[in-house]
Design a protein around this motif. Structure first.
Motif, PDB file in Angstrom:
ATOM      1  N   ARG A 124      -3.660   8.944   6.724  1.00  0.00           N
ATOM      2  CA  ARG A 124      -3.460   7.807   6.055  1.00  0.00           C
ATOM      3  C   ARG A 124      -4.758   6.874   5.774  1.00  0.00           C
ATOM      4  NH1 ARG A 124       1.035   5.263   9.962  1.00  0.00           N
ATOM      5  NH2 ARG A 124       2.232   6.628   8.610  1.00  0.00           N
ATOM      6  N   SER A 125      -4.278   6.081   4.754  1.00  0.00           N
ATOM      7  CA  SER A 125      -5.618   5.439   4.246  1.00  0.00           C
ATOM      8  C   SER A 125      -6.006   4.321   5.281  1.00  0.00           C
ATOM      9  CB  SER A 125      -5.246   4.859   2.816  1.00  0.00           C
ATOM     10  OG  SER A 125      -6.133   3.928   2.447  1.00  0.00           O
TER      11      SER A 125
ATOM     12  N   SER B 232       3.499   2.948  10.124  1.00  0.00           N
ATOM     13  CA  SER B 232       2.217   1.952  10.196  1.00  0.00           C
ATOM     14  C   SER B 232       2.065   1.398  11.306  1.00  0.00           C
ATOM     15  CB  SER B 232       1.927   1.576   8.713  1.00  0.00           C
ATOM     16  OG  SER B 232       1.788   2.393   7.677  1.00  0.00           O
TER      17      SER B 232
ATOM     18  N   LEU C 175      -5.031  -0.363   4.351  1.00  0.00           N
ATOM     19  CA  LEU C 175      -3.890  -1.152   4.926  1.00  0.00           C
ATOM     20  C   LEU C 175      -4.377  -2.001   6.340  1.00  0.00           C
ATOM     21  CD1 LEU C 175      -0.787  -2.287   5.802  1.00  0.00           C
ATOM     22  CD2 LEU C 175      -0.803  -0.073   7.113  1.00  0.00           C
TER      23      LEU C 175
ATOM     24  N   HIS D 274       0.773  -1.299  -0.008  1.00  0.00           N
ATOM     25  CA  HIS D 274      -0.276  -0.063  -0.119  1.00  0.00           C
ATOM     26  C   HIS D 274       0.814   1.176   0.020  1.00  0.00           C
ATOM     27  CE1 HIS D 274      -4.008  -1.859   0.340  1.00  0.00           C
ATOM     28  NE2 HIS D 274      -3.472  -2.629   1.138  1.00  0.00           N
TER      29      HIS D 274
ATOM     30  N   SER E 139       2.151   2.644   2.613  1.00  0.00           N
ATOM     31  CA  SER E 139       1.641   3.515   3.828  1.00  0.00           C
ATOM     32  C   SER E 139       2.593   4.321   4.347  1.00  0.00           C
ATOM     33  CB  SER E 139       0.705   2.707   4.583  1.00  0.00           C
ATOM     34  OG  SER E 139       1.150   1.691   5.253  1.00  0.00           O
TER      35      SER E 139
END
Length: 147
Positions: A87-88, A34, A91, A23, A25
């Protein structure tokens, strides 16, 4: 070793790191990777923290030396707020499904054992439901003494 670090040991770091790479991230991280984000949010959920201040302060107070959690430093509240906003979620969604699949395969024997139970199993829901007395006036305790 703390109970929290024992819980974290059930989450395979190498699978998490592969998903981080997939990803991207950690590409533009602001000092918090992360894994530290995951540890913080897991602590939030388990500890019942209601704010980023509670998470940051709680991790600092209750865990002591945080190296055993796999993070270098406790994220401050502004950093947690920033990464939660930017942050998406993808993940963590994929990691959830990866863990679900792994646990399903690891404990599939237990599912067949459940079908062979010969007695009734009672489950108790211990969910706390807070009531607001202004909305639910029937929940107010009224003494009948002296009336």
């Amino acid at each position: 070793m703390s109970l929290f670090s024992q819980l974290l040991s059930y989450f395979p770091r190498e699978k998490f790191d592969r998903l981080v790479k997939k990803h991207g991230s950690d590409k533009h991280r602001k000092g918090i990777n992360s894994w530290a984000h995951f540890v913080s949010m897991l602590f939030c959920h388990i500890g019942g923290a209601s704010s980023v201040h509670d998470i940051s302060k709680g991790l600092r107070i209750t865990t002591g030396n945080i190296n055993h959690l796999g993070i270098g430093r406790v994220p401050c509240k502004s950093s947690l707020s920033y990464i939660n906003r930017h942050r998406s979620y993808e993940l963590f969604r994929d990691f959830y499904y990866k863990m679900l699949e792994e646990l399903w395969h690891r404990h599939s024997f237990a599912l067949t054992g459940l079908k062979r139970l010969k007695r009734i199993v009672y489950l108790l829901d211990a969910t706390v439901i807070p009531l607001c007395l202004k909305v639910f006036d029937w929940a107010t305790y009224r003494s009948t003494k002296g009336q």
